[in-house]
Design a protein around this motif. Structure first.
Motif, PDB file in Angstrom:
ATOM      1  N   ILE A 220       0.834  -1.199   0.000  1.00  0.00           N
ATOM      2  CA  ILE A 220       0.000   0.000   0.000  1.00  0.00           C
ATOM      3  C   ILE A 220       0.870   1.249   0.000  1.00  0.00           C
ATOM      4  O   ILE A 220       1.682   1.459   0.904  1.00  0.00           O
ATOM      5  N   CYS A 221       0.680   2.066  -1.027  1.00  0.00           N
ATOM      6  CA  CYS A 221       1.430   3.315  -1.173  1.00  0.00           C
ATOM      7  C   CYS A 221       0.511   4.516  -0.970  1.00  0.00           C
ATOM      8  O   CYS A 221       0.613   5.522  -1.673  1.00  0.00           O
ATOM      9  N   VAL A 222      -0.402   4.393  -0.036  1.00  0.00           N
ATOM     10  CA  VAL A 222      -1.304   5.480   0.353  1.00  0.00           C
ATOM     11  C   VAL A 222      -0.979   5.834   1.794  1.00  0.00           C
ATOM     12  O   VAL A 222      -0.949   4.958   2.659  1.00  0.00           O
ATOM     13  N   LYS A 223      -0.736   7.103   2.056  1.00  0.00           N
ATOM     14  CA  LYS A 223      -0.390   7.517   3.417  1.00  0.00           C
ATOM     15  C   LYS A 223      -1.599   7.404   4.335  1.00  0.00           C
ATOM     16  O   LYS A 223      -2.723   7.716   3.947  1.00  0.00           O
ATOM     17  N   LEU A 224      -1.333   6.961   5.543  1.00  0.00           N
ATOM     18  CA  LEU A 224      -2.382   6.842   6.549  1.00  0.00           C
ATOM     19  C   LEU A 224      -2.750   8.209   7.119  1.00  0.00           C
ATOM     20  O   LEU A 224      -1.954   9.142   7.098  1.00  0.00           O
ATOM     21  N   ASP A 225      -3.983   8.306   7.618  1.00  0.00           N
ATOM     22  CA  ASP A 225      -4.410   9.475   8.394  1.00  0.00           C
ATOM     23  C   ASP A 225      -4.412  10.759   7.564  1.00  0.00           C
ATOM     24  O   ASP A 225      -4.129  11.833   8.071  1.00  0.00           O
ATOM     25  N   LEU A 226      -4.738  10.630   6.267  1.00  0.00           N
ATOM     26  CA  LEU A 226      -4.749  11.819   5.407  1.00  0.00           C
ATOM     27  C   LEU A 226      -6.067  12.011   4.664  1.00  0.00           C
ATOM     28  O   LEU A 226      -6.244  13.024   4.002  1.00  0.00           O
ATOM     29  N   THR A 227      -6.970  11.036   4.731  1.00  0.00           N
ATOM     30  CA  THR A 227      -8.182  11.095   3.913  1.00  0.00           C
ATOM     31  C   THR A 227      -9.450  11.173   4.754  1.00  0.00           C
ATOM     32  O   THR A 227     -10.531  10.831   4.272  1.00  0.00           O
ATOM     33  N   GLY A 228      -9.320  11.611   5.991  1.00  0.00           N
ATOM     34  CA  GLY A 228     -10.490  11.669   6.853  1.00  0.00           C
ATOM     35  C   GLY A 228     -11.076  10.308   7.160  1.00  0.00           C
ATOM     36  O   GLY A 228     -12.268  10.188   7.468  1.00  0.00           O
ATOM     37  N   GLY A 229     -10.251   9.281   7.048  1.00  0.00           N
ATOM     38  CA  GLY A 229     -10.697   7.922   7.348  1.00  0.00           C
ATOM     39  C   GLY A 229     -11.221   7.155   6.153  1.00  0.00           C
ATOM     40  O   GLY A 229     -11.517   5.958   6.270  1.00  0.00           O
ATOM     41  N   GLU A 232      -8.808   4.259   5.142  1.00  0.00           N
ATOM     42  CA  GLU A 232      -8.819   3.233   6.185  1.00  0.00           C
ATOM     43  C   GLU A 232     -10.123   2.438   6.168  1.00  0.00           C
ATOM     44  O   GLU A 232     -10.117   1.212   6.365  1.00  0.00           O
ATOM     45  N   ASP A 233     -11.249   3.119   5.903  1.00  0.00           N
ATOM     46  CA  ASP A 233     -12.536   2.417   5.807  1.00  0.00           C
ATOM     47  C   ASP A 233     -12.539   1.448   4.629  1.00  0.00           C
ATOM     48  O   ASP A 233     -13.035   0.315   4.738  1.00  0.00           O
ATOM     49  N   ASN A 234     -11.998   1.883   3.495  1.00  0.00           N
ATOM     50  CA  ASN A 234     -11.931   1.001   2.325  1.00  0.00           C
ATOM     51  C   ASN A 234     -11.100  -0.239   2.626  1.00  0.00           C
ATOM     52  O   ASN A 234     -11.476  -1.364   2.273  1.00  0.00           O
ATOM     53  N   LEU A 235      -9.973  -0.036   3.281  1.00  0.00           N
ATOM     54  CA  LEU A 235      -9.099  -1.169   3.595  1.00  0.00           C
ATOM     55  C   LEU A 235      -9.782  -2.124   4.568  1.00  0.00           C
ATOM     56  O   LEU A 235      -9.760  -3.351   4.372  1.00  0.00           O
ATOM     57  N   HIS A 239     -11.542  -6.863   4.926  1.00  0.00           N
ATOM     58  CA  HIS A 239     -11.342  -7.886   5.965  1.00  0.00           C
ATOM     59  C   HIS A 239     -10.041  -8.667   5.748  1.00  0.00           C
ATOM     60  O   HIS A 239     -10.021  -9.899   5.752  1.00  0.00           O
ATOM     61  N   LEU A 240      -8.965  -7.925   5.585  1.00  0.00           N
ATOM     62  CA  LEU A 240      -7.655  -8.521   5.345  1.00  0.00           C
ATOM     63  C   LEU A 240      -6.822  -8.500   6.622  1.00  0.00           C
ATOM     64  O   LEU A 240      -7.108  -7.756   7.559  1.00  0.00           O
ATOM     65  N   GLN A 241      -5.779  -9.303   6.634  1.00  0.00           N
ATOM     66  CA  GLN A 241      -4.876  -9.364   7.785  1.00  0.00           C
ATOM     67  C   GLN A 241      -3.578  -8.637   7.456  1.00  0.00           C
ATOM     68  O   GLN A 241      -2.872  -9.006   6.509  1.00  0.00           O
ATOM     69  N   GLU A 242      -3.274  -7.612   8.247  1.00  0.00           N
ATOM     70  CA  GLU A 242      -2.037  -6.857   8.036  1.00  0.00           C
ATOM     71  C   GLU A 242      -0.832  -7.756   8.271  1.00  0.00           C
ATOM     72  O   GLU A 242      -0.793  -8.548   9.206  1.00  0.00           O
ATOM     73  N   GLY A 243       0.158  -7.623   7.401  1.00  0.00           N
ATOM     74  CA  GLY A 243       1.355  -8.450   7.498  1.00  0.00           C
ATOM     75  C   GLY A 243       1.273  -9.703   6.658  1.00  0.00           C
ATOM     76  O   GLY A 243       2.293 -10.229   6.221  1.00  0.00           O
ATOM     77  N   GLN A 244       0.059 -10.170   6.419  1.00  0.00           N
ATOM     78  CA  GLN A 244      -0.138 -11.351   5.578  1.00  0.00           C
ATOM     79  C   GLN A 244      -0.744 -10.975   4.234  1.00  0.00           C
ATOM     80  O   GLN A 244      -0.257 -11.400   3.185  1.00  0.00           O
ATOM     81  N   ASP A 245      -1.804 -10.160   4.267  1.00  0.00           N
ATOM     82  CA  ASP A 245      -2.511  -9.777   3.046  1.00  0.00           C
ATOM     83  C   ASP A 245      -2.117  -8.398   2.539  1.00  0.00           C
ATOM     84  O   ASP A 245      -2.421  -8.057   1.399  1.00  0.00           O
TER      85      ASP A 245
END
Length: 250
Positions: A220-229, A232-235, A239-245
């Motif tokens: 993921i090349c989208v910065k966190l905490d920049l789109t008003g959530g 993060e809502d899309n991600l 229902h994916l697992q961070e570090g694996q998916d």
């Protein structure tokens, strides 16, 4: 250098007595910024990472998941990992040490108390490190530590940062990129990204898909905490697992 003021853990605290046996961890803590409103996004990130994210988010542009002025570890482990790169101004010595620590199997622990006042000022040494230098180290670390686990992956962001990552990868890693994904209808409508600088013939044309049509794993090349959530809502909706998916890179 950044100026710091440290607090302390009480002798006999539960944290210390439960972790004195750990010799392969870097241990840090939460911080407060001075001025309080400086680097707000970064400060939220460094203070709010979950224990799992202390390891899964080591690829981002934010650098080490616990900041260097808060580090402590055993002398034996420091000697095993180190020393710090003393190349001088412009060398990201904390990032390089942190990466080597992880390469050698080290862990990361954060004390969830704010024990350090971290002053932000324009003369800080961190501003002397070129972004391109850090980028090169980050891409190398991503290719070394994460991408070998995946036979194929999707880059989330068909814009500038996603394309830059693709161009920075080795040819072998580029061949693993099966698609870009995005929410921008204009990029999706274009249908593909053509790597014009490639020496291959025909030049690689990478599909651009809506994120719901793309297949994990994602870098993921989208910065966190920049789109008003919104991002993060899309991600979360996948229902994916961070570090694996997926892994965060920006």
């Amino acid at each position: 250098m950044e100026q710091v003021q440290t607090g302390g853990l009480r002798t006999g605290s539960g944290f210390l007595t439960s972790t004195l046996h750990v010799i392969q961890e870097i241990i840090g803590c939460r911080v407060r910024r001075d001025p309080p409103n400086s680097t707000e996004r970064y400060t939220r990130w460094i203070n709010q990472l979950t224990p799992e994210q202390l390891l899964t988010q080591v690829f981002t542009s934010n650098g080490p998941t616990v900041i260097m002025p808060t580090w402590f570890c055993s002398r034996a482990w420091f000697s095993h990992v180190g020393p710090f790169n003393e190349g001088g101004q412009g060398v990201p010595e904390d990032l390089l040490f942190f990466y080597e620590h992880l390469r050698k199997g080290g862990g990361v622990i954060r004390v969830d108390q704010s024990l350090l006042l971290y002053r932000h000022h324009p003369q800080a040494a961190t501003h002397c490190v070129l972004e391109t230098t850090i980028w090169t180290h980050r891409v190398r670390f991503l290719e070394e530590q994460a991408l070998p686990r995946w036979a194929a992956f999707t880059i989330w962001n068909a814009g500038k940062q996603g394309r830059r990552l693709y161009r920075s990868l080795t040819a072998g890693s580029q061949r693993k990129v099966v698609a870009f994904c995005d929410v921008d209808e204009n990029k999706i409508r274009k249908g593909f990204y053509c790597h014009e600088d490639s020496q291959e013939r025909p030049k690689p044309r990478i599909p651009i898909l809506h994120f719901r049509a793309a297949r994990p794993p994602f870098v993921i090349c989208v910065k966190l905490d920049l789109t008003g959530g919104a991002f993060e809502d899309n991600l979360r909706s996948l229902h994916l697992q961070e570090g694996q998916d997926f892994l965060h890179f920006s």
